[in-house]
Design a protein around this motif. Structure first.
Motif, PDB file in Angstrom:
ATOM      1  N   GLU A  46       0.829  -1.191   0.000  1.00  0.00           N
ATOM      2  CA  GLU A  46       0.000   0.000   0.000  1.00  0.00           C
ATOM      3  C   GLU A  46       0.871   1.252   0.000  1.00  0.00           C
ATOM      4  OE1 GLU A  46      -3.578   1.987   2.580  1.00  0.00           O
ATOM      5  OE2 GLU A  46      -3.251  -0.175   2.720  1.00  0.00           O
ATOM      6  N   GLY A  47       0.527   2.178  -0.876  1.00  0.00           N
ATOM      7  CA  GLY A  47       1.276   3.426  -0.982  1.00  0.00           C
ATOM      8  C   GLY A  47       2.489   3.330  -1.893  1.00  0.00           C
ATOM      9  N   GLU A  68       0.997  11.441  -4.683  1.00  0.00           N
ATOM     10  CA  GLU A  68      -0.344  11.916  -4.369  1.00  0.00           C
ATOM     11  C   GLU A  68      -0.945  12.522  -5.636  1.00  0.00           C
ATOM     12  OE1 GLU A  68      -2.192  11.858  -1.535  1.00  0.00           O
ATOM     13  OE2 GLU A  68      -0.627  10.568  -0.686  1.00  0.00           O
TER      14      GLU A  68
END
Length: 107
Positions: A46-47, A68
């Protein structure tokens, strides 16, 4: 199997099981690999985004942070429309005060 490798950053961007070892000569970014490879290899984190690279001998997986997402122009407009009149007035007052302080009219 054939791996197609970006010459700038060694990332693997495609595979092909149909092209023969002799047939890759017409593809400058093709590498013959005797092993097995698929883009489904490696765990998801994740990420992070998985990047498959060629290290000169075999494919490897690198994980890079997922950037982002930037707000679209429409999202920024909607954000501004969602502000209350008091927030907008306060932002305007803050900008005027900041300018007066810069000019030395207010200490």
């Amino acid at each position: 199997m054939v791996l197609f490798v970006n010459s700038n950053d060694s990332s693997i961007y495609a595979t092909n099981y149909l092209v023969s070892k002799e047939g890759i000569k017409k593809y400058p970014d093709a590498i013959w690999y005797d092993g097995d490879f698929s883009f489904e290899q490696g765990e998801e984190k994740e990420g992070y985004t998985k990047i498959y690279k060629w290290d000169g001998e075999k494919p490897i997986i690198e994980y890079i942070p997922t950037p982002e997402p930037e707000l679209s122009q429409l999202d920024r407009i909607e954000e501004q429309l969602g502000k209350s009149q008091d927030e907008i007035r306060q932002e305007g007052a803050d900008m005027v005060m900041e300018e007066l302080v810069k000019r030395g009219l207010i200490v």
